[in-house]
Design a protein around this motif. Structure first.
Motif, short mmCIF file in Angstrom:
data_model
loop_
_atom_site.label_atom_id
_atom_site.label_comp_id
_atom_site.label_asym_id
_atom_site.label_seq_id
_atom_site.Cartn_x
_atom_site.Cartn_y
_atom_site.Cartn_z
N TYR A 1 0.84 -1.19 0.00
CA TYR A 1 0.00 0.00 0.00
C TYR A 1 0.88 1.25 0.00
N PRO A 2 0.49 2.30 -0.72
CA PRO A 2 1.24 3.55 -0.62
C PRO A 2 0.99 4.21 0.74
N GLY B 1 1.26 6.75 -6.11
CA GLY B 1 1.34 7.10 -4.70
C GLY B 1 2.77 7.24 -4.24
N LYS C 1 3.82 14.64 -1.77
CA LYS C 1 2.39 14.71 -1.44
C LYS C 1 1.81 16.07 -1.82
N ASP D 1 -7.04 3.51 -2.91
CA ASP D 1 -5.81 2.72 -2.88
C ASP D 1 -5.08 2.81 -1.55
N CYS D 2 -5.63 3.52 -0.57
CA CYS D 2 -5.01 3.63 0.75
C CYS D 2 -5.23 2.34 1.54
N TRP E 1 1.71 -1.44 -11.25
CA TRP E 1 2.38 -0.79 -10.13
C TRP E 1 3.78 -1.38 -9.91
N HIS F 1 0.95 7.53 0.89
CA HIS F 1 0.04 8.58 0.42
C HIS F 1 -0.35 8.23 -1.01
N ALA F 2 -1.59 7.80 -1.21
CA ALA F 2 -2.07 7.38 -2.52
C ALA F 2 -2.70 8.55 -3.25
N ARG F 3 -2.61 8.51 -4.57
CA ARG F 3 -3.27 9.54 -5.37
C ARG F 3 -4.80 9.41 -5.25
N ASN F 4 -5.28 8.18 -5.20
CA ASN F 4 -6.71 7.93 -5.05
C ASN F 4 -6.94 7.31 -3.68
N ARG F 5 -7.96 7.78 -2.98
CA ARG F 5 -8.23 7.33 -1.62
C ARG F 5 -8.55 5.84 -1.57
#
Length: 800
Positions: free
Chosen positions: A185-186, A524, A460, A194-195, A787, A188-192
């Protein structure tokens, strides 16, 4: 997939301790013994422990029995102890020890790093090897003797179906894929979506558990009015939260002039005295400015005990500045030195730039003056050498916020970061504070995370704003080595945070950041520092263990037709001649011939005898003719394997060291006909023809010696050579470790940007080694990746 396996896939790679009963066996198979071993069809030499520890300058190799698990692109988990440098096998999709072929010079004079070495060798057909040996230039008689000796061997080899490799065969026109995927998992992900689910729930519940409203502590929420102000009411200055429709002044000062905060060198009494002096000073100058309210940080910010609210107040100070009627700068005296001391502080830069008015009021206890933002670039802010117009970031920012110049999204982010980085950061409390100071100059905000490094905070912040894909462009940049990167092994944490600070200058290819067109997307920011998760880039595996046998299509001309006729007809004529000789010589030996015709007898007459002799003679002529044709077999083989290459199977093949192009082509193709050429602009080591855009071989490679010395390399770097069999080009580059994958991440100037990375087994991460430029046709021949985790820093300390 079962729920247990699905949860294991979400968690990602883990590590476990190895079985103790195998410890003795592993010690006997020391991966750093420096001895020769045989594996997978290759004799290789392992690296030397003593040399690696010396090379890494103080990083000992850890004899760790930890076994790291790896989840491949198909979800299969394999476990292995980390030892030497590894790569992802394109055929097995699992990590394997990297075998690196090296030139004889390198094998003899330079020990290996933490990778295994094999002797540089090609895979040339045997029939071509012996034909080239027979045609070697030298004594005329010896040359013909060699030809006569190899003719039987050539005829025998050509009779085998596997030897006809000159015939055009079908091959895949795509480069070898790189089968890798990160299951992490990132941070800080670009899309929520993917958190990590647990982190997302914790972020939602943080404001409820703290008992404070999210709008009060979030650094992402803009302040329309200050949260607190010091207001004059009934001839008394008081702190109030009723700040609506009250004009006020923003008070700016530095702790070096007014030490208001207790510390080891400042006593509590002295700090309280400085605060009283500042408040009296601010009150007087506020009234002189025609206002009855002011904002000053040690009164209007939350106390340090309320950590979250205090951090939010500091990071939202930019909103307070924008709403202020005046910005008043308090100095002990209005000398140039005091102004420079105030301007050298990081947090004072946005205090001046974001002011509503173009004039900033500078105050001393006895006098007051105003200075415009443009004039401050000369009187207050020190940008180094004023004659260097390309590196005056503060002056450029002053022109932008004065309305004289309009900066683009990329320029505002990078120039603002450079200007803030040039200032003193003594007042910072967290590594990422410079990112939050820069945040005040941008549109969108980010939530403060004290665990973030400077790189993570800046990445970020860039993802949160429309910074024109700055991070993707930064991945493709190839900045020159900075002075603090000369020793890559013992860097401090602060010295490693210079990845963003080189973006305003051209890279080693003389390319600016905005010249690059990204071909990937950052999904991310990873948990590891200076590490990103990339998507949609294209990956090519680099082959290091040996050159494959070349597969290519050639032009079919008249000379090739004659050569093939020579080889194929030689066997026909020799078979025909030997057949005639054997058949009729046997008949001639066993027959009795008569002078007169005898129709009732079984004896042939003299006419039959002359016929047999004639056929035997014809057979002898056929054998002689076949022998003469066979003398041209070596030259015919050379011609059949040579010729102009119309298309070749694409591979990226590397080796350690450098080699003249003629020797390299002989190694790869079996002979030299000018098929391999140097790329004109793929790396900084390229040299070009003055008339045409074609590469020429550097003299320090073709004629090494004191007259043409090798170029200087950054500390810890070695020379490597990359051969692109698709474009038949040679590129020389320097790196610390041999990269095992090329990631095509962008393009500029009519060529692609490929980021060469080595693979690290312990965290399933690719680490950037260098950047090369490749031909644009490579893009369609490389396969896409999902990824992948890419580290932009180094991992020299990850040994054993």
């Amino acid at each position: 997939m079962s729920a247990e396996k699905h949860q294991q896939a979400l968690v990602g790679p883990t590590k476990r301790k190895g079985n103790p009963k195998w410890a003795f066996w592993r010690r006997n198979k020391d991966p750093y013994s420096g001895k020769r071993y045989f594996d997978a069809g290759y004799w290789y030499r392992r690296p030397q422990r003593e040399y690696i520890e010396k090379e890494f300058q103080g990083f000992p190799i850890a004899d760790d029995e930890t076994e790291y698990s790896h989840r491949d692109i198909y979800g299969r988990v394999s476990t292995q102890k980390k030892d030497v440098l590894q790569y992802i096998s394109p055929t097995e999709s699992t990590p394997r020890p990297l075998l690196v072929q090296a030139t004889p010079e390198v094998m003899k004079n330079q020990p290996a790093g933490d990778w295994r070495r094999v002797k540089l060798d090609g895979k040339v057909p045997t029939v071509l090897k012996i034909s080239e040996w027979a045609l070697t230039e030298g004594n005329f008689c010896l040359r013909w003797l060699r030809i006569i000796l190899v003719v039987p061997a050539i005829i025998i080899l050509l009779s085998l179906p596997l030897s006809k490799a000159w015939e055009d065969t079908e091959f895949d026109d795509s480069y070898t894929e790189f089968p890798n995927y990160t299951w992490d998992y990132p941070k800080h992900a670009r899309n929520r979506l993917d958190c990590r689910p647990s982190n997302e729930r914790n972020a939602e519940n943080a404001s409820v558990n703290s008992g404070t409203r999210s709008s009060d502590v979030s650094t992402k929420i803009r302040l329309l009015r200050p949260r607190l102000l010091v207001v004059l009411r009934n001839d008394k200055w008081e702190l109030t939260s009723d700040t609506s429709r009250i004009p006020y002044a923003f008070i700016s000062f530095t702790a070096s002039h007014f030490p208001f905060r207790p510390s080891k060198t400042v006593s509590v009494e002295k700090a309280i005295s400085a605060q009283n002096t500042l408040e009296e000073f601010a009150q007087r100058k506020t009234l002189e400015a025609g206002l009855e309210a002011y904002w000053i940080d040690f009164r209007c910010c939350a106390p340090n005990e309320e950590k979250d609210l205090h951090t939010a107040d500091v990071h939202r100070m930019c909103d307070v500045i924008r709403s202020a009627d005046h910005v008043l700068v308090l100095l002990p005296e209005l000398s140039r030195q005091r102004k420079l001391e105030w301007g050298a502080r990081m947090w004072t830069l946005p205090e001046a730039l974001l002011a509503r008015k173009q004039e900033i009021v500078f105050c001393s206890p006895t006098e007051t003056t105003t200075i415009s933002k443009l004039a401050m670039a000369d009187q207050v802010w020190d940008d180094g050498d004023p004659s260097d117009g390309d590196h005056q970031p503060t002056r450029v920012l002053a022109e932008h916020y004065s309305g004289v110049l309009a900066l683009g999204r990329l320029e505002l982010f990078t120039i603002g970061l450079e200007a803030l980085a040039n200032r003193s950061q003594n007042g910072t409390f967290y590594p990422g504070d410079i990112a939050y100071a820069l945040m005040g100059l941008l549109h969108n905000r980010i939530q403060h995370d004290q665990s973030d490094s400077l790189f993570q905070s800046l990445a970020k912040l860039s993802l949160a704003n429309d910074s024109d894909r700055l991070i993707e462009r930064m991945v493709c940049m190839f900045p020159p080595p900075s002075p603090m990167a000369q020793n890559p092994y013992n860097r401090s944490h602060q010295e490693q945070q210079n990845l963003f600070l080189t973006l305003t200058a051209p890279d080693q290819y003389h390319t600016q950041l905005w010249d690059i067109e990204p071909l990937c997307q950052v999904a991310g920011v990873a948990v590891q520092d200076q590490t990103l998760i990339l998507d949609s880039c294209r990956g090519v595996s680099i082959r290091w263990k040996a050159f494959p046998q070349m597969k290519y299509k050639r032009s079919y001309g008249f000379r090739k037709l004659i050569a093939e006729i020579v080889l194929r007809s030689g066997a026909f004529w020799s078979g025909l001649g030997l057949g005639l000789i054997i058949k009729y010589a046997w008949d001639f030996n066993n027959k009795t011939y008569s002078e007169e015709p005898n129709f009732g007898a079984n004896f042939p007459n003299t006419d039959d005898w002359s016929t047999d002799v004639g056929l035997i003679f014809l057979g002898v002529v056929a054998v002689i003719f076949a022998f003469l044709l066979s003398l041209g077999a070596p030259a015919a083989v050379r011609r059949l394997y040579g010729g102009r290459v119309m298309q070749s199977a694409p591979w990226l093949v590397g080796f350690e060291g450098v080699m003249p192009a003629k020797d390299l082509e002989t190694l790869v193709f079996g002979n030299c006909e000018g098929r391999l050429t140097y790329d004109p602009s793929s790396t900084p080591f390229c040299e070009r023809d003055p008339e045409e855009r074609i590469g020429v071989e550097p003299l320090w490679i073709s004629s090494p010696g004191e007259k043409y010395p090798r170029p200087a390399l950054p500390q810890g770097h070695r020379l490597f050579t990359l051969v692109d069999t698709g474009s038949l080009t040679i590129s020389v580059f320097s790196a610390r470790r041999p990269p095992s994958v090329a990631l095509v991440c962008g393009r500029e100037g009519g060529m692609l940007r490929a980021v060469l990375c080595h693979y690290e087994r312990s965290d399933n991460c690719l680490y950037k080694e260098t950047v090369v430029r490749m031909d644009s046709v490579t893009l369609n021949q490389a396969k896409g990746l999902s990824w992948v985790k890419v580290g932009l820093g180094d991992n020299w300390g990850r040994l054993g």
